[in-house]
Design an enzyme around this catalytic site. Structure first.
Site, PDB file in Angstrom:
ATOM      1  N   ARG A 228     -40.263  33.877 -26.440  1.00 39.87           N
ATOM      2  CA  ARG A 228     -41.039  34.495 -25.357  1.00 39.87           C
ATOM      3  C   ARG A 228     -41.868  35.632 -25.940  1.00 39.87           C
ATOM      4  O   ARG A 228     -41.439  36.293 -26.899  1.00 39.87           O
ATOM      5  CB  ARG A 228     -40.115  35.103 -24.292  1.00 39.87           C
ATOM      6  CG  ARG A 228     -39.593  34.126 -23.278  1.00 39.87           C
ATOM      7  CD  ARG A 228     -40.680  33.611 -22.341  1.00 39.87           C
ATOM      8  NE  ARG A 228     -40.156  32.638 -21.398  1.00 39.87           N
ATOM      9  CZ  ARG A 228     -40.110  31.323 -21.610  1.00 39.87           C
ATOM     10  NH1 ARG A 228     -40.567  30.803 -22.725  1.00 39.87           N
ATOM     11  NH2 ARG A 228     -39.619  30.511 -20.692  1.00 39.87           N
ATOM     12  N   HIS A 276     -48.806  28.635 -25.739  1.00 39.23           N
ATOM     13  CA  HIS A 276     -47.509  28.407 -25.068  1.00 39.23           C
ATOM     14  C   HIS A 276     -47.313  26.905 -24.794  1.00 39.23           C
ATOM     15  O   HIS A 276     -47.018  26.505 -23.680  1.00 39.23           O
ATOM     16  CB  HIS A 276     -47.408  29.217 -23.769  1.00 39.23           C
ATOM     17  CG  HIS A 276     -45.979  29.367 -23.291  1.00 39.23           C
ATOM     18  ND1 HIS A 276     -45.485  30.491 -22.685  1.00 39.23           N
ATOM     19  CD2 HIS A 276     -44.933  28.502 -23.336  1.00 39.23           C
ATOM     20  CE1 HIS A 276     -44.213  30.328 -22.375  1.00 39.23           C
ATOM     21  NE2 HIS A 276     -43.844  29.121 -22.764  1.00 39.23           N
TER      22      HIS A 276
HETATM   23  P1  NDP Z   1     -30.055  28.265 -25.132  1.00 40.46           P
HETATM   24  O1  NDP Z   1     -29.509  29.055 -24.003  1.00 40.46           O
HETATM   25  O2  NDP Z   1     -29.502  26.902 -25.384  1.00 40.46           O
HETATM   26  O3  NDP Z   1     -29.900  29.094 -26.490  1.00 40.46           O
HETATM   27  C1  NDP Z   1     -30.163  30.441 -26.563  1.00 40.46           C
HETATM   28  C2  NDP Z   1     -29.635  30.966 -27.883  1.00 40.46           C
HETATM   29  O4  NDP Z   1     -30.041  32.334 -28.008  1.00 40.46           O
HETATM   30  C3  NDP Z   1     -28.125  30.937 -27.971  1.00 40.46           C
HETATM   31  O5  NDP Z   1     -27.718  30.611 -29.284  1.00 40.46           O
HETATM   32  C4  NDP Z   1     -27.737  32.378 -27.644  1.00 40.46           C
HETATM   33  O6  NDP Z   1     -26.509  32.820 -28.201  1.00 40.46           O
HETATM   34  C5  NDP Z   1     -28.895  33.110 -28.301  1.00 40.46           C
HETATM   35  N1  NDP Z   1     -29.017  34.468 -27.763  1.00 40.46           N
HETATM   36  C6  NDP Z   1     -29.201  34.859 -26.495  1.00 40.46           C
HETATM   37  N2  NDP Z   1     -29.195  36.203 -26.396  1.00 40.46           N
HETATM   38  C7  NDP Z   1     -29.000  36.662 -27.647  1.00 40.46           C
HETATM   39  C8  NDP Z   1     -28.855  37.949 -28.199  1.00 40.46           C
HETATM   40  N3  NDP Z   1     -28.906  39.057 -27.457  1.00 40.46           N
HETATM   41  N4  NDP Z   1     -28.623  38.048 -29.531  1.00 40.46           N
HETATM   42  C9  NDP Z   1     -28.523  36.936 -30.297  1.00 40.46           C
HETATM   43  N5  NDP Z   1     -28.650  35.672 -29.836  1.00 40.46           N
HETATM   44  C10 NDP Z   1     -28.883  35.555 -28.518  1.00 40.46           C
HETATM   45  O7  NDP Z   1     -31.629  28.204 -24.917  1.00 40.46           O
HETATM   46  P2  NDP Z   1     -32.656  27.103 -25.449  1.00 40.46           P
HETATM   47  O8  NDP Z   1     -32.408  26.871 -26.884  1.00 40.46           O
HETATM   48  O9  NDP Z   1     -32.660  25.931 -24.555  1.00 40.46           O
HETATM   49  O10 NDP Z   1     -34.051  27.873 -25.236  1.00 40.46           O
HETATM   50  C11 NDP Z   1     -34.322  29.080 -25.902  1.00 40.46           C
HETATM   51  C12 NDP Z   1     -35.603  29.720 -25.401  1.00 40.46           C
HETATM   52  O11 NDP Z   1     -36.743  29.015 -25.860  1.00 40.46           O
HETATM   53  C13 NDP Z   1     -35.808  29.733 -23.888  1.00 40.46           C
HETATM   54  O12 NDP Z   1     -35.071  30.765 -23.270  1.00 40.46           O
HETATM   55  C14 NDP Z   1     -37.305  29.959 -23.752  1.00 40.46           C
HETATM   56  O13 NDP Z   1     -37.580  31.344 -23.684  1.00 40.46           O
HETATM   57  C15 NDP Z   1     -37.855  29.382 -25.048  1.00 40.46           C
HETATM   58  N6  NDP Z   1     -38.676  28.184 -24.808  1.00 40.46           N
HETATM   59  C16 NDP Z   1     -40.009  28.224 -25.146  1.00 40.46           C
HETATM   60  C17 NDP Z   1     -40.804  27.120 -24.987  1.00 40.46           C
HETATM   61  C18 NDP Z   1     -42.222  27.122 -25.434  1.00 40.46           C
HETATM   62  O14 NDP Z   1     -42.946  26.150 -25.186  1.00 40.46           O
HETATM   63  N7  NDP Z   1     -42.676  28.143 -26.108  1.00 40.46           N
HETATM   64  C19 NDP Z   1     -40.284  25.873 -24.408  1.00 40.46           C
HETATM   65  C20 NDP Z   1     -38.873  25.920 -24.104  1.00 40.46           C
HETATM   66  C21 NDP Z   1     -38.124  27.055 -24.293  1.00 40.46           C
HETATM   67  P3  NDP Z   1     -25.097  32.153 -27.762  1.00 40.46           P
HETATM   68  O15 NDP Z   1     -25.121  30.795 -28.415  1.00 40.46           O
HETATM   69  O16 NDP Z   1     -24.081  33.043 -28.324  1.00 40.46           O
HETATM   70  O17 NDP Z   1     -25.104  32.067 -26.271  1.00 40.46           O
HETATM   71  C1  OXD Z   2     -39.773  26.910 -21.210  1.00 47.58           C
HETATM   72  C2  OXD Z   2     -41.157  27.131 -21.576  1.00 47.58           C
HETATM   73  O1  OXD Z   2     -39.018  27.877 -21.100  1.00 47.58           O
HETATM   74  O2  OXD Z   2     -41.963  26.182 -21.465  1.00 47.58           O
HETATM   75  O3  OXD Z   2     -39.383  25.742 -21.035  1.00 47.58           O
HETATM   76  O4  OXD Z   2     -41.516  28.213 -22.015  1.00 47.58           O
END
Ligand code: NDP
Ligand code: OXD
Length: 313
Positions: A228, A276
């Site tokens: 993000r 994005h």
């Molecule tokens: P998940 O919830 O599966 O994974 C999130 C990961 O981030 C987990 O490993 C979690 O740790 C870790 N995390 C969260 N908070 C912290 C922190 N404070 N410190 C360290 N690690 C942290 O999410 P997804 O993989 O499905 O998606 C991740 C992000 O990708 C979304 O939230 C979104 O913002 C972004 N995204 C962007 C897109 C784009 O087109 N640019 C498309 C889709 C998603 P833990 O395993 O311990 O819970």
């Molecule tokens: C998502 C994104 O969070 O598209 O899926 O950013």
């Protein structure tokens, strides 16, 4: 039952898909007349304040993406399960993006593209191979782990960083504040796939960039952020690119989106910008996933991928 589609995008592709996968049910969109007491589900992205209020029979809110920061900030978010997207179509798109950009840096694509424009035959006698390059994935969840597996298949030396300790076959996973410095110190390409929460806002800043490895084969650390825009401090990225703390950056997300025309990021020679679109929520796959969740719920099973509101993701 009705499903309310509350998006600021073009609604027709979504309405068509939901009608196909939820036949016989009313699909309504914001702006139309509808009976609020009939709404049991909402599928939404970035709902305007007030749009999710007064839905007395609501049973779930579906985020139309993997991230839910757009919902966590909604004032008075209804107290029903929030379900996010976690399905293969989105996951594979993100991994394509990460593999492509890591390979472009590995193969020094920008240099050879510039050489071609200048009609210059540039010798390249001992380029690194993927195994020479350490990729560090911040956010080792659904997307981070899939990208890790595919990058590893290409030969990259991949590790992850997550909030809580975890063991993932074939990878070293660092965790929490305590594991961050060690994770960064072994990272040449930093991939950011953490959700935006109060803990992660602004995490991609100078202090963090200064901890990245400086002894790698790519001539300096590289940042790829598709998590993000709120994770990154853009003035730090620019300053770090200019003083050599970072060698290059690929950014799919920005503090303000669309990226304003006057942002210096647009013209920086070592910044790659995408709008994005690292992994878009494609309507067909996303509507099918949400319909499956509704069918599960109505068959008495639990929703999958429910957001933990206390964690914020
Ligand atoms: P998940 O919830 O599966 O994974 C999130 C990961 O981030 C987990 O490993 C979690 O740790 C870790 N995390 C969260 N908070 C912290 C922190 N404070 N410190 C360290 N690690 C942290 O999410 P997804 O993989 O499905 O998606 C991740 C992000 O990708 C979304 O939230 C979104 O913002 C972004 N995204 C962007 C897109 C784009 O087109 N640019 C498309 C889709 C998603 P833990 O395993 O311990 O819970
Ligand atoms: C998502 C994104 O969070 O598209 O899926 O950013």
């Amino acid at each position: 039952m009705s499903l309310l589609v509350a998006v600021t995008w073009e609604t027709q592709p979504w309405v068509e898909r939901f009608a196909r996968y939820l036949p016989g049910r009313a699909i309504v969109v914001l702006g139309e007349e509808f009976d609020r007491s009939k709404i049991r589900y909402v599928a939404t992205w970035g709902p305007k304040p007030g749009s999710l209020d007064r839905l007395p029979n609501l049973e779930a809110i579906f985020s139309l993406g993997a991230g839910v920061d757009h919902l966590m900030g909604y004032p008075g978010l209804p107290d029903v399960p929030v379900v996010r997207v976690a399905q293969d179509d989105l996951t594979h798109r993100m991994s394509e993006y990460m593999v492509m950009h890591c390979l472009m840096y590995l193969r020094d694509h920008a240099r050879f593209a510039a050489a071609q424009r200048a009609k210059r035959w540039e010798e390249d006698r001992s380029p690194p191979i993927a195994a020479d390059v350490r990729v560090g994935i911040m956010g080792f969840g659904v997307l981070g782990q899939d990208a890790a597996r595919k990058l590893k298949m290409m030969g990259f030396d991949v590790a992850g960083w997550s909030r809580t300790p975890k063991s993932v076959d074939g990878f070293t996973v660092y965790s929490g504040e305590g594991g961050l410095s060690e994770f960064l110190a072994r990272t040449d390409i930093l991939i950011s796939l953490v959700p935006l929460t109060p803990d992660t806002r602004g995490i991609l800043n100078r202090t963090l960039f200064e901890k990245l490895a400086r002894d790698g084969r790519l001539g300096g650390p590289i940042l790829i952020n598709a998590g993000r825009g709120g994770l990154q401090v853009e003035r730090d990225i620019l300053a770090c690119l200019d003083d050599g703390t970072l060698k290059a950056a690929t950014l799919d997300v920005f503090e303000a989106e669309p990226l304003p025309e006057d942002s210096p990021l647009w013209e920086h020679p070592r910044v790659t910008i995408t709008p994005h679109n690292a992994a878009v929520s494609e309507p067909e796959a996303t509507a099918r996933y949400i319909a499956d969740q509704i069918h599960r719920h109505e068959a008495g099973e639990l929703f999958q991928n429910i957001v933990d509101r206390a964690r914020g993701y």
